[in-house]
Design a protein around this motif. Structure first.
Motif, PDB file in Angstrom:
ATOM      1  N   VAL A 156      -2.622   7.198  -2.937  1.00 38.50           N
ATOM      2  CA  VAL A 156      -3.634   6.364  -3.220  1.00 38.50           C
ATOM      3  C   VAL A 156      -5.062   7.063  -2.876  1.00 38.50           C
ATOM      4  CG1 VAL A 156      -4.577   4.270  -1.922  1.00 38.50           C
ATOM      5  CG2 VAL A 156      -2.213   4.737  -1.729  1.00 38.50           C
ATOM      6  N   PHE A 206      -5.837  -1.733  -6.339  1.00 38.03           N
ATOM      7  CA  PHE A 206      -5.763  -2.815  -5.466  1.00 38.03           C
ATOM      8  C   PHE A 206      -7.145  -3.174  -4.743  1.00 38.03           C
ATOM      9  CE2 PHE A 206      -1.275  -2.508  -5.950  1.00 38.03           C
ATOM     10  CZ  PHE A 206      -0.783  -3.763  -5.275  1.00 38.03           C
ATOM     11  N   VAL A 239      -3.578   3.380  -6.921  1.00 37.58           N
ATOM     12  CA  VAL A 239      -2.402   3.472  -6.439  1.00 37.58           C
ATOM     13  C   VAL A 239      -1.498   3.869  -7.332  1.00 37.58           C
ATOM     14  CG1 VAL A 239      -0.642   2.444  -4.956  1.00 37.58           C
ATOM     15  CG2 VAL A 239      -2.787   1.580  -4.633  1.00 37.58           C
ATOM     16  N   VAL A 262      -0.290  -2.112   0.311  1.00 37.86           N
ATOM     17  CA  VAL A 262       0.609  -1.297  -0.913  1.00 37.86           C
ATOM     18  C   VAL A 262       1.774  -0.767  -0.374  1.00 37.86           C
ATOM     19  CG1 VAL A 262      -1.674  -0.815  -2.047  1.00 37.86           C
ATOM     20  CG2 VAL A 262      -0.670   0.705  -0.513  1.00 37.86           C
TER      21      VAL A 262
END
Length: 428
Positions: free
Chosen positions: A278, A352, A422, A90
């Motif tokens: 995150v 993600f 995220v 990410v």
């Protein structure tokens, strides 16, 4: 020498400092017994109690929670490779978030104060990941300033975590005098405290970073610990598969905590600053299905606790009074809190697939997989378990986790996958 710091008791306290880095304190933490008064704590210290059990419920979680310190086999420093891999997946969103930070023009001539870019890693823990991330952030901003033809500001990095974090191991990883990023030195300091509260002066921080931390709650909800409540988590040590009332209490705690986090950061952030977050997430709309966290703490870890109870080593009440304070939200749950708070604008919000937390060299070796799961579990929850049942029983617990994980190695490799929420945020 003994020192009381924010309600925690430390011994063997020595003060260190360096030319570049902010002074820090070397602390050897005592495991406090299940004591209810300062006098009892003082007596335990005088008697040299170093291996006694804490009643976790009587202590604030922020005084106890931390990843496993040091650099041993089960330390977080040596068991956070998966987090590093997940962070790399990410990094493009991190860089996009950094590109939204307003660059500071140089101060006017004869101005006695230089421009300073200040970055914070919230929930830094004690491994290389936090240092690598902060230095990547500074490097990216150096490139932006140079590309814009602006004079570089000075750079300051704050590494923040709870007071129980192993800051000593972290400080040893920071660059020595003369080190820096792309030929530019940066100043660094550790900041101890809960990120659910204010940690910095108003309008002082350009960029906040927090990875793999916000799923940790500030506390286990009180209703979950009360036998008289329908939310009492009888027979379980996590909310994966728990009753609706139990999960609702966890969700409400997550909402309150994230709201407090956002309020604090909205005051501390400079105008034109941004934040990158995150945290563990889930794809199922059912909050009783906690995804990868559920498989990590709601199966073999749960079975190991049950086995200790069956063998008479731990009472069922003792087991029921231990709860992993983690909640993995969906992206919609995260979005709902941000929008209700109103302090931040969402630049980007995605889920993600981070992959497995297990990093093994021989996936076909069931024993290695089992060992990896037990060590992974222990690196993040071992301190809480040690405090709740003592180190000897904790060792027995994680041996049982390893045995069960070894028997289900193939299933773990196929199914143990973490998803992450995220978020890129700017002040509204």
């Amino acid at each position: 020498l003994s020192l009381s710091l924010n309600g925690s008791i430390y011994r063997n306290t020595t003060i260190h400092h360096s030319a570049k880095h902010t002074s820090f304190i070397h602390l050897t933490t005592l495991h406090l017994p299940s004591l209810s008064s300062p006098n009892q704590i003082a007596m335990a210290l005088q008697q040299g109690e170093n291996r006694v059990v804490v009643n976790v419920n009587m202590m604030k979680l922020e005084k106890l929670l931390c990843m496993k310190g040091g650099q041993g086999e089960s330390s977080y420093a040596n068991n956070s490779k998966a987090q590093a891999l997940h962070a790399r997946s990410v990094v493009h969103i991190l860089e996009e978030t950094l590109d939204l930070v307003h660059l500071q023009p140089p101060p006017p001539p004869h101005h006695h104060q230089s421009a300073v870019f200040q970055v914070v890693d919230l929930g830094c823990s004690s491994g290389n990941n936090t240092v690598d991330t902060v230095e990547a952030i500074i490097k990216h901003m150096i490139k932006r300033y140079r590309a814009a033809g602006l004079d570089l500001p000075e750079f300051a990095a704050f590494f923040s975590d709870l007071p129980s974090n192993d800051f000593n191991t972290l400080f040893q990883l920071l660059p020595s005098d003369g080190g820096g990023v792309a030929g530019v030195e940066y100043y660094s300091a550790g900041v101890a405290g809960s990120f659910y509260k204010r940690l910095f002066p108003a309008r002082s921080i350009d960029f906040f970073h927090s990875a793999f931390s916000l799923h940790w709650l500030s506390q286990v909800p009180e209703r979950v610990m009360d036998k008289r409540q329908s939310a009492y988590n009888r027979g379980r040590v996590f909310i994966h598969g728990a009753k609706e009332a139990t999960v609702a209490a966890y969700k409400q705690q997550f909402q309150a905590d994230l709201g407090a986090f956002l309020r604090a950061r909205s005051v501390e952030m400079k105008s034109g600053g941004t934040m990158f977050v995150v945290c563990l997430g889930r794809t199922s709309p059912d909050p009783t299905d906690q995804g990868g966290a559920g498989l990590l703490f709601g199966t073999h870890f749960q079975d190991a606790w049950n086995h200790l109870v069956q063998q008479g080593l731990v009472s069922s009440e003792k087991r029921d009074n231990f709860n992993i304070p983690i909640y993995a939200p969906t992206s919609q749950e995260f979005k709902d809190v941000v929008e209700a708070n109103g302090s931040f604008h969402i630049n980007k919000l995605e889920v993600f697939k981070g992959g497995s937390p297990l990093v093994v060299s021989r996936p076909d070796d069931a024993a290695e997989v089992g060992r990896a799961l037990a060590i992974s579990c222990r690196s993040v929850a071992g301190v809480l378990v040690d405090a709740h049942i003592g180190e000897e029983l904790s060792e027995q617990l994680f041996l049982r986790v390893e045995e069960r994980a070894t028997c289900h190695a193939k299933e773990l490799l196929e199914n143990l996958q973490f998803f992450h929420v995220v978020a890129s945020l700017s002040l509204a």
